[in-house]
Design a protein around this motif. Structure first.
Motif, PDB file in Angstrom:
ATOM      1  N   GLU B  62     -25.510 -83.075  30.106  1.00 57.17           N
ATOM      2  CA  GLU B  62     -25.996 -83.241  28.738  1.00 57.17           C
ATOM      3  C   GLU B  62     -24.973 -82.699  27.737  1.00 57.17           C
ATOM      4  O   GLU B  62     -24.817 -81.486  27.609  1.00 57.17           O
ATOM      5  CB  GLU B  62     -27.323 -82.501  28.603  1.00 57.17           C
ATOM      6  CG  GLU B  62     -28.101 -82.842  27.365  1.00 57.17           C
ATOM      7  CD  GLU B  62     -29.437 -82.088  27.335  1.00 57.17           C
ATOM      8  OE1 GLU B  62     -30.475 -82.752  27.471  1.00 57.17           O
ATOM      9  OE2 GLU B  62     -29.434 -80.855  27.192  1.00 57.17           O
ATOM     10  N   PHE B  63     -24.285 -83.596  27.037  1.00 53.55           N
ATOM     11  CA  PHE B  63     -23.358 -83.158  25.969  1.00 53.55           C
ATOM     12  C   PHE B  63     -24.145 -82.701  24.747  1.00 53.55           C
ATOM     13  O   PHE B  63     -23.783 -81.746  24.063  1.00 53.55           O
ATOM     14  CB  PHE B  63     -22.448 -84.316  25.533  1.00 53.55           C
ATOM     15  CG  PHE B  63     -21.304 -84.574  26.469  1.00 53.55           C
ATOM     16  CD1 PHE B  63     -20.242 -83.698  26.552  1.00 53.55           C
ATOM     17  CD2 PHE B  63     -21.287 -85.715  27.264  1.00 53.55           C
ATOM     18  CE1 PHE B  63     -19.169 -83.946  27.400  1.00 53.55           C
ATOM     19  CE2 PHE B  63     -20.219 -85.972  28.107  1.00 53.55           C
ATOM     20  CZ  PHE B  63     -19.155 -85.088  28.183  1.00 53.55           C
ATOM     21  N   LEU B  64     -25.213 -83.447  24.454  1.00 55.67           N
ATOM     22  CA  LEU B  64     -26.044 -83.147  23.283  1.00 55.67           C
ATOM     23  C   LEU B  64     -27.499 -83.131  23.733  1.00 55.67           C
ATOM     24  O   LEU B  64     -27.941 -84.050  24.419  1.00 55.67           O
ATOM     25  CB  LEU B  64     -25.861 -84.233  22.204  1.00 55.67           C
ATOM     26  CG  LEU B  64     -24.452 -84.434  21.645  1.00 55.67           C
ATOM     27  CD1 LEU B  64     -24.400 -85.716  20.812  1.00 55.67           C
ATOM     28  CD2 LEU B  64     -24.041 -83.244  20.797  1.00 55.67           C
ATOM     29  N   SER B  65     -28.228 -82.078  23.337  1.00 54.30           N
ATOM     30  CA  SER B  65     -29.608 -81.956  23.810  1.00 54.30           C
ATOM     31  C   SER B  65     -30.604 -82.638  22.862  1.00 54.30           C
ATOM     32  O   SER B  65     -31.791 -82.389  22.933  1.00 54.30           O
ATOM     33  CB  SER B  65     -29.967 -80.480  23.961  1.00 54.30           C
ATOM     34  OG  SER B  65     -30.100 -79.917  22.674  1.00 54.30           O
ATOM     35  N   VAL B  66     -30.090 -83.468  21.973  1.00 53.48           N
ATOM     36  CA  VAL B  66     -30.981 -84.100  20.991  1.00 53.48           C
ATOM     37  C   VAL B  66     -30.929 -85.624  21.127  1.00 53.48           C
ATOM     38  O   VAL B  66     -30.047 -86.164  21.788  1.00 53.48           O
ATOM     39  CB  VAL B  66     -30.570 -83.724  19.544  1.00 53.48           C
ATOM     40  CG1 VAL B  66     -30.844 -82.260  19.279  1.00 53.48           C
ATOM     41  CG2 VAL B  66     -29.103 -84.067  19.285  1.00 53.48           C
ATOM     42  N   THR B  67     -31.871 -86.278  20.473  1.00 54.55           N
ATOM     43  CA  THR B  67     -31.818 -87.734  20.382  1.00 54.55           C
ATOM     44  C   THR B  67     -31.260 -88.078  19.011  1.00 54.55           C
ATOM     45  O   THR B  67     -31.796 -87.637  17.985  1.00 54.55           O
ATOM     46  CB  THR B  67     -33.222 -88.329  20.554  1.00 54.55           C
ATOM     47  OG1 THR B  67     -33.757 -87.889  21.811  1.00 54.55           O
ATOM     48  CG2 THR B  67     -33.184 -89.849  20.511  1.00 54.55           C
ATOM     49  N   LEU B  68     -30.179 -88.823  18.995  1.00 59.78           N
ATOM     50  CA  LEU B  68     -29.521 -89.138  17.724  1.00 59.78           C
ATOM     51  C   LEU B  68     -30.339 -90.166  16.938  1.00 59.78           C
ATOM     52  O   LEU B  68     -30.911 -91.093  17.515  1.00 59.78           O
ATOM     53  CB  LEU B  68     -28.106 -89.676  17.994  1.00 59.78           C
ATOM     54  CG  LEU B  68     -27.197 -88.710  18.759  1.00 59.78           C
ATOM     55  CD1 LEU B  68     -25.925 -89.408  19.230  1.00 59.78           C
ATOM     56  CD2 LEU B  68     -26.850 -87.501  17.884  1.00 59.78           C
ATOM     57  N   THR B  69     -30.386 -89.967  15.641  1.00 62.55           N
ATOM     58  CA  THR B  69     -31.050 -90.946  14.765  1.00 62.55           C
ATOM     59  C   THR B  69     -29.955 -91.617  13.931  1.00 62.55           C
ATOM     60  O   THR B  69     -28.770 -91.380  14.166  1.00 62.55           O
ATOM     61  CB  THR B  69     -32.088 -90.243  13.877  1.00 62.55           C
ATOM     62  OG1 THR B  69     -31.476 -89.130  13.221  1.00 62.55           O
ATOM     63  CG2 THR B  69     -33.252 -89.722  14.711  1.00 62.55           C
ATOM     64  N   ASP B  70     -30.332 -92.412  12.951  1.00 58.28           N
ATOM     65  CA  ASP B  70     -29.302 -93.029  12.120  1.00 58.28           C
ATOM     66  C   ASP B  70     -28.844 -92.034  11.064  1.00 58.28           C
ATOM     67  O   ASP B  70     -29.553 -91.739  10.111  1.00 58.28           O
ATOM     68  CB  ASP B  70     -29.845 -94.307  11.461  1.00 58.28           C
ATOM     69  CG  ASP B  70     -29.867 -95.464  12.460  1.00 58.28           C
ATOM     70  OD1 ASP B  70     -29.088 -95.405  13.440  1.00 58.28           O
ATOM     71  OD2 ASP B  70     -30.647 -96.404  12.272  1.00 58.28           O
ATOM     72  N   GLY B  71     -27.637 -91.518  11.240  1.00 54.82           N
ATOM     73  CA  GLY B  71     -27.109 -90.534  10.294  1.00 54.82           C
ATOM     74  C   GLY B  71     -26.087 -91.163   9.374  1.00 54.82           C
ATOM     75  O   GLY B  71     -26.299 -92.271   8.875  1.00 54.82           O
ATOM     76  N   ILE B  72     -24.964 -90.504   9.183  1.00 54.66           N
ATOM     77  CA  ILE B  72     -23.935 -91.020   8.280  1.00 54.66           C
ATOM     78  C   ILE B  72     -23.000 -91.956   9.056  1.00 54.66           C
ATOM     79  O   ILE B  72     -22.935 -93.142   8.764  1.00 54.66           O
ATOM     80  CB  ILE B  72     -23.148 -89.864   7.632  1.00 54.66           C
ATOM     81  CG1 ILE B  72     -24.115 -88.915   6.894  1.00 54.66           C
ATOM     82  CG2 ILE B  72     -22.106 -90.420   6.657  1.00 54.66           C
ATOM     83  CD1 ILE B  72     -23.485 -87.615   6.431  1.00 54.66           C
ATOM     84  N   ASN B  73     -22.309 -91.413  10.050  1.00 55.30           N
ATOM     85  CA  ASN B  73     -21.436 -92.248  10.878  1.00 55.30           C
ATOM     86  C   ASN B  73     -21.964 -92.382  12.299  1.00 55.30           C
ATOM     87  O   ASN B  73     -21.634 -93.325  13.009  1.00 55.30           O
ATOM     88  CB  ASN B  73     -20.022 -91.656  10.920  1.00 55.30           C
ATOM     89  CG  ASN B  73     -19.410 -91.567   9.529  1.00 55.30           C
ATOM     90  OD1 ASN B  73     -19.280 -92.582   8.842  1.00 55.30           O
ATOM     91  ND2 ASN B  73     -19.073 -90.362   9.100  1.00 55.30           N
ATOM     92  N   ILE B  74     -22.775 -91.407  12.702  1.00 54.84           N
ATOM     93  CA  ILE B  74     -23.365 -91.440  14.045  1.00 54.84           C
ATOM     94  C   ILE B  74     -24.704 -92.176  13.949  1.00 54.84           C
ATOM     95  O   ILE B  74     -25.494 -91.908  13.038  1.00 54.84           O
ATOM     96  CB  ILE B  74     -23.589 -89.999  14.558  1.00 54.84           C
ATOM     97  CG1 ILE B  74     -22.258 -89.222  14.540  1.00 54.84           C
ATOM     98  CG2 ILE B  74     -24.188 -90.013  15.953  1.00 54.84           C
ATOM     99  CD1 ILE B  74     -22.407 -87.727  14.784  1.00 54.84           C
ATOM    100  N   LYS B  75     -24.928 -93.120  14.850  1.00 53.38           N
ATOM    101  CA  LYS B  75     -26.130 -93.960  14.782  1.00 53.38           C
ATOM    102  C   LYS B  75     -26.949 -93.859  16.071  1.00 53.38           C
ATOM    103  O   LYS B  75     -26.449 -93.368  17.090  1.00 53.38           O
ATOM    104  CB  LYS B  75     -25.735 -95.423  14.544  1.00 53.38           C
ATOM    105  CG  LYS B  75     -24.873 -95.657  13.307  1.00 53.38           C
ATOM    106  CD  LYS B  75     -25.676 -95.491  12.024  1.00 53.38           C
ATOM    107  CE  LYS B  75     -24.755 -95.583  10.804  1.00 53.38           C
ATOM    108  NZ  LYS B  75     -25.341 -95.094   9.568  1.00 53.38           N
TER     109      LYS B  75
END
Lengths: 304, 83, 192
Positions: B62-75
């Protein structure tokens, strides 16, 4: 209450004179100090290498503290020796003299406050920062670095396709490795800097709206005065004439008011356009902030 | 003469104090832009664009323990596929 | 719970964001905080920038109000509470006292204002003299501000006024002390 009217009269006279002289002397100290500090502050503002100008800000805060110490000193004496002075209220002559003394001293104190306000503004004006230069630095830096980075995995060239103000992932077009790009401290300030700069660039438009706001206030006062005149006017011919004048005044006020609103909207649009232009990455968010500010403004106009 | 000296000497003292003080949190230093990459600390595999940002495609680390949402550049699309 | 402005951004909740802000103001590194939360800089910086825009677009002030409350509860955060600034034993004692003894809190608040007026960095002054970090001080301030709100809500103006006066009195005492240290104030020679 046992009292000696002659002694009280001379005591009040003495207090009044002493207070005026006291404030005169404080003013001399204030002027001397403030005038000497202004060039020092300007020099510190210009030469503070740190981006936050901490040294300058600490100095400014201390200078303002000293300026305020003069006000506090005058106020404490005004309160203790003048405002709280006890006179037998039933003695009309002494009461009158007390009120005269209070008014004279209060007025002298208010003059001191005005002078303090004048210097406060002068002291604040020693602050300046070149936002255009800071922005230009970010633009120049981008040109310098946009093709400079290589993929940490395969060494292929990476292109920074725009100005990033937050750390981001950039995939290598050759080997698909996710590289992490961290912008410089300066670039990270783009969003915040963008707003300040946009406000500065459009300040003249905001000023135009404020200026019209003054005209609107004048128009409102005129309308209000005519409404009062109407209410008290008995003569029906005069009343008819006033009614016509009032109708004009109402029309004029409404026109002026609409113009103030139009000018403010104009400012807000221009400011956000500038901001979007400087940091397009948050355009959608800025637009929602724009909506909110406009709504706040229109609500405030509804209430007066 | 004495009268005139006081505000100046006080100013000098104030200036000295302003210079000597340290700022809360220390001086902020300007950092220049930089580029780096993070390999999987578990299996050493590189992190590939098509595998998403949150998990290692090979070992599931696990690199990131979160679920990404639609942000600025990260989607949202940058979440790694379910595994 | 229905306000979409309160939804997490990239899984970073408003509580996470407020706690990170508070902890960073106490000198804990962003790196340690993000590691404990299991996220990288890129994710956090986007979330932080977007939390600011949420506050800006929120006409009801709900986001900023809830942020303030969470800031005060930073020490209870499930994943980040373990990260504490290194403080002296005396500092921890002072912090406890700050939470429970309102006289002490108002005294330090007054002292901090006076410190700024005499050219000190007030936050640094509190840290140097009492070992309390800015983040901890602000978190406790949220608590006392709630108490104050409750007193005002109960129309207990006498109490509200008492604390205002007490803080002013302490501010004046510290101002006197700072003035003495720098050799007086500019108006000292002027007598009534």
């Amino acid at each position: 209450m046992n009292y000696n009217p002659a002694a009280m009269r001379s005591e009040m006279q003495d207090t009044q004179q002493r207070f005026v002289t006291f404030v005169d002397k404080l003013e001399i100290k204030l002027k001397e100090f403030a005038e000497a500090s202004l060039p020092e502050l300007t020099e510190m503002n210009d030469n503070d290498e740190d981006a936050y100008k901490q040294t300058y800000h600490r100095m400014k805060s201390a200078v303002l503290g000293q300026v305020d110490s003069i006000r506090k000193k005058a106020y404490d004496v005004l309160e203790e020796k003048v405002m709280l002075y006890q006179v037998p209220w039933e003695d009309a002559a002494l009461r009158q003299q007390f009120m005269d003394m209070r008014n004279t001293c209060q007025e002298r104190y208010t003059q001191l406050e005005d002078l303090i306000q004048y210097y406060r503004e002068k002291i604040e004006e020693t602050f300046s920062e070149d936002l255009e230069a800071k922005y230009q630095y970010i633009l120049d830096e981008y040109e310098r670095i946009k093709d400079k980075f290589l993929c940490t995995q395969c060494g292929g060239g990476l292109t920074i396709d725009k100005i990033y103000f937050t750390t981001t992932y950039i995939a290598c077009p050759f080997c698909q490795t996710q590289n992490t790009f961290e912008p410089s401290s300066q670039a990270k300030s783009l969003e915040h800097l963008g707003r300040s700069l946009a406000e500065k660039r459009t300040a003249h438009l905001l000023k135009a709206s404020h200026h019209n706001g003054q005209l609107e206030e004048d128009a409102f006062r005129k309308k209000h005065r005519l409404e009062m005149d109407m209410a008290f006017e008995q003569n029906s011919r005069e009343k008819t004439r006033l009614a016509a004048e009032l109708a004009n005044a109402v029309q004029h006020w409404e026109n002026t008011r609409n113009e103030t609103i139009r000018l403010y909207k104009n400012y807000l649009r221009a400011m956000f356009d500038e901001w979007n232009n400087i940091n397009p990455g948050l355009t959608a968010e800025h637009e929602r902030f724009h909506e909110r500010m406009l709504q706040d403004y229109l609500d405030s106009k509804k209430n007066n | 003469m004495e009268e005139n000296k006081k505000p100046l000497s006080l100013l000098e003292k104030m200036k000295q104090k302003a210079r000597e003080q340290k700022m809360y949190g220390g001086e902020q230093e300007d950092k220049s832009a930089g580029m780096k990459a993070r390999d999987c600390p578990n299996c050493g595999a590189g992190r590939m664009q098509q595998d998403g940002l949150t998990h290692c495609a090979y070992c599931g680390f696990e690199f990131l323990s979160v679920t990404l949402t639609d942000g600025i550049n990260i989607k949202k699309e940058d979440n790694s596929p379910q595994h | 719970m229905s306000n979409p402005l309160l939804d997490p951004i990239h899984g970073v909740s408003l509580y996470d964001y407020a706690t990170i802000s508070a902890k960073m103001a106490s000198g804990i590194s962003q790196e340690d905080l993000l590691k404990a939360l299991g996220i990288e800089n890129a994710v956090y910086e986007e979330a932080a920038a977007l939390w600011v825009t949420r506050m800006q677009e929120d006409q009801t002030f709900e986001v900023i109000t809830v942020f303030g409350q969470y800031f005060g509860e930073a020490d209870n955060h499930p994943k980040l509470s373990g990260l504490k600034p290194q403080t002296s034993a005396e500092g921890s004692q002072n912090l406890e006292k700050l939470k429970t003894d309102r006289h002490f809190y108002e005294e330090l608040s007054g002292a901090r204002i006076a410190a700024y007026e005499y050219g000190y960095d007030g936050a640094q002054w509190i840290l140097d003299n009492y070992g309390i970090t800015l983040g901890d001080f602000q978190a406790v301030a949220v608590h006392w501000s709630n108490v104050n709100q409750a007193e005002m809500g109960a129309d207990n103006y006498e109490k509200v006024q008492y604390w205002v006066n007490y803080q002013q009195q302490k501010q004046a005492e510290y101002a006197q002390k700072f003035a003495a240290e720098q050799g007086g104030n500019i108006g000292d020679d002027v007598e009534f």
